[in-house]
Design an enzyme around this catalytic site. Structure first.
Site, PDB file in Angstrom:
ATOM      1  N   ASP A   1       0.817  -1.205   0.000  1.00  0.00           N
ATOM      2  CA  ASP A   1       0.000   0.000   0.000  1.00  0.00           C
ATOM      3  C   ASP A   1       0.859   1.267   0.000  1.00  0.00           C
ATOM      4  O   ASP A   1       1.794   1.399   0.798  1.00  0.00           O
ATOM      5  CB  ASP A   1      -0.910  -0.014   1.238  1.00  0.00           C
ATOM      6  CG  ASP A   1      -1.822   1.188   1.301  1.00  0.00           C
ATOM      7  OD1 ASP A   1      -2.719   1.291   0.455  1.00  0.00           O
ATOM      8  OD2 ASP A   1      -1.629   2.030   2.206  1.00  0.00           O
TER       9      ASP A   1
ATOM     10  N   GLU B   1       1.548  -0.042  -4.874  1.00  0.00           N
ATOM     11  CA  GLU B   1       0.696   1.106  -5.161  1.00  0.00           C
ATOM     12  C   GLU B   1       1.562   2.345  -4.977  1.00  0.00           C
ATOM     13  O   GLU B   1       2.116   2.569  -3.900  1.00  0.00           O
ATOM     14  CB  GLU B   1      -0.494   1.177  -4.207  1.00  0.00           C
ATOM     15  CG  GLU B   1      -1.386   2.384  -4.489  1.00  0.00           C
ATOM     16  CD  GLU B   1      -2.315   2.741  -3.342  1.00  0.00           C
ATOM     17  OE1 GLU B   1      -3.345   3.371  -3.606  1.00  0.00           O
ATOM     18  OE2 GLU B   1      -2.004   2.406  -2.185  1.00  0.00           O
TER      19      GLU B   1
END
Length: 590
Positions: A253, A290
């Site tokens: 993330d 990401e």
């Protein structure tokens, strides 16, 4: 079996407490090298409850706790990964045996994938995913967080599996069940911050630092005093998912918030160690980042000063398709929408590749060289948990578009040079929204989350009454998939379309070769049509609300996938499409 140890470099004393709710046995740990404290007694058995007391302070869970059966504030429990009998000894990766690149990823949230909201309940729908043609099931974060339900990005025990989902044993059963069906498993992990309730790392040592700031507060200490232990805490966590839970992919993330000024970035270190473990386990192990930086360095080899990630999410393609199909131009959609931007993202990945980003108020990104970069290293998608759940009402793309418009978006993603990803329920245009929900037991924290959400959207004209209360159980319940609807009406029609696209992708090697340099796009922005050329295939899309004929560069043609056969006709040198229609045709070889 488990040997107790904990890193607490500044502590004067650390006590191990076992069975804290029963007989409560307390023993001092022995100071060791590098700020570690260790237990020199017998190995602990699976199921033993324990915690640590630092300098006489309160009982605190283990920073590497694998099991929190009584919630994030309770004691830890020993988990022996060897207690599970695996049935995937022959597993060597996805069906093609080549890892995730070019395969179809299916993102799901355990808590709303089924009514029960558990990993065991999710197993009951794996045959649907295998039949759909998915290659990788990507789980949103399962790290333990405070409360029963939430998105998972407020996790505070990165080593533990949320007990409401079934705990660590259930994750092993889920992965085993996926592998027996030919499905690889990915897991979304969050290393850039911990949630606001249950984060006790500061009691042990400098896991976070004021030297780097993130949207959530202090950054992870990756380059300051004590950083080597913190880096090992992160890297060991990742390797453990691969080794002890047989996971295949980790989605990292917001890696742009992992600020690290060390000579070797922690992501490059993780990539190198993952490759070593992959060789030892004799199966692909992959990392997907990401990143908001729009920088191809993320997926370039660590040996060439890259970060070594195998792939990264590509929000620009999503933004381009979303803006073109919905007409929305607010916020970060401001620089997207025209069909030439869609074409740019399909052929060169990024809209912002060094030029001006109006949303950020700065030049942004770096260019992708289509001849030097594999398109499969970038994930393409029509929607994700972020792009749905961060809307005020959590509307899915199917609630904003006609079925034909969603069919266009799906076709452009599934036939792209990218690695495509689907968000759960997208394949049948699920009617359920996917909203932002939390379940913080602390009333003050719950109120702060509620008020913050409403304030955020008040700036965009929404009233407090219009924005769903994240703390209300009904907000979560509205977001649970309704599996029975996919067999009826437009839902069944959309499901058939996704089946057809994924089947075509699997059969046509030109759709999975990742050659960005071989992708070209013809378009007429005024007329509202676009034609993507990939080898002998043409993806012809009519964005307009009226029927029209799209000129073709070759003939004869043969239709291989058509959204609306009743309004689609192949002529000698044109394809006639109805409003909001799309067709994939094969042209004769030159």
């Amino acid at each position: 079996m488990h040997r107790f140890a904990v890193w607490a470099p500044h502590a004067g004393r650390v006590d191990l407490v076992t069975d804290p709710k029963g007989t409560r046995d307390s023993q001092p740990l022995v100071r060791s090298e590098g700020g570690w404290w260790r237990h020199d007694g017998p190995w602990a058995e699976h199921g033993t409850d324990y915690g640590f007391e630092v300098d006489g302070g309160p009982l605190t869970p283990d920073p590497r706790s694998a099991w929190q059966p009584d919630g994030v504030h309770g004691p830890s429990r020993v988990f022996d990964p060897e207690q599970h009998t695996w049935h995937d000894q022959a597993w060597r990766g996805t069906r093609c045996g080549k890892g995730l690149l070019g395969g179809v990823i299916y993102e799901l949230h355990v808590g709303t994938f089924t009514y029960e909201g558990t990993l065991d309940a999710a197993i009951e729908h794996l045959d649907h995913l295998a039949g759909l043609g998915a290659d990788v099931v990507e789980l949103m974060p399962v790290a333990a967080f405070d409360g029963q339900w939430g998105w998972g990005y407020d996790g505070v025990h990165p080593y533990a599996v949320h007990d409401a989902y079934g705990g660590p044993e259930a994750l092993q059963r889920f992965v085993d069940a996926c592998h027996t069906r030919g499905l690889a498993v990915g897991l979304d992990v969050v290393y850039n911050h911990l949630g606001p309730s249950g984060n006790y790392l500061a009691r042990f040592g400098p896991y976070f630092t004021d030297d780097h700031q993130t949207p959530w507060g202090q950054g992870l200490n990756l380059d300051g005093e004590g950083n080597m232990a913190v880096r090992r805490w992160l890297v060991d966590n990742a390797l453990r998912w691969f080794r002890d839970f047989h996971l295949d992919v980790l989605r990292l993330d917001a890696v742009h918030e992992l600020r690290d000024d060390s000579p070797t970035h922690v992501l490059a270190q993780l990539a190198d160690e993952t490759r070593i473990l992959s060789h030892a386990l004799e199966r692909p192990l992959e990392l997907v980042a990401e990143s908001d930086l729009n920088d191809p360095r993320t997926v370039e080899p660590s040996a060439k000063d890259g970060l070594g990630m195998d792939a990264q999410w590509s929000d620009d393609l999503h933004h381009a398709l979303h803006a073109a199909l919905t007409g929305e131009r607010q916020g970060y959609y401001a620089d997207f929408g025209p069909l030439p931007v869609v074409a740019q993202c399909l052929t060169r990945v990024f809209r912002h590749d060094g030029g001006w980003s109006s949303f950020r108020g700065a030049d942004w990104g770096n260019p992708v060289d289509p001849a030097a970069h594999d398109g499969r290293r970038f994930l393409g998608y029509l929607q994700t948990h972020d792009q749905i759940g961060n809307r005020a009402l959590g509307e899915r793309i199917g609630a904003l578009l006609t079925p034909g418009q969603q069919a266009i978006g799906a076709a452009l993603v599934m036939t792209s040079a990218f690695t495509p990803m689907i968000f759960m329920g997208e394949e049948w245009a699920a009617s359920t929204p996917w909203q932002y929900f939390t379940d913080f037991p602390d009333p003050a924290l719950g109120a702060a989350v509620r008020d913050g959400r409403r304030l955020e959207f008040a700036e965009h004209g929404w009233t407090a009454e219009q924005v769903p209360d994240p703390q209300d159980r009904s907000t979560h319940d509205r977001s649970v998939l309704r599996w029975d609807e996919m067999r009826h009406g437009d839902h069944a029609r959309m499901l058939d379309w996704y089946h057809a696209l994924i089947s075509l992708r699997r059969k046509a090697s030109v759709l999975t070769d990742g050659h960005l340099a071989d992708v070209s796009v013809d378009l007429d922005e005024d007329a509202g049509w676009l034609c993507v050329r990939r080898g002998d295939l043409r993806v012809v899309a009519n964005f307009a609300e009226h029927a029209q004929q799209v000129p073709m560069d070759a003939e004869p043609m043969d239709a291989v996938a058509v959204w609306d056969p009743a309004t689609t006709t192949l002529h000698e040198s044109t394809v006639e499409l109805g409003p909001h229609a799309v067709a994939v045709v094969r042209v004769a070889a030159a």
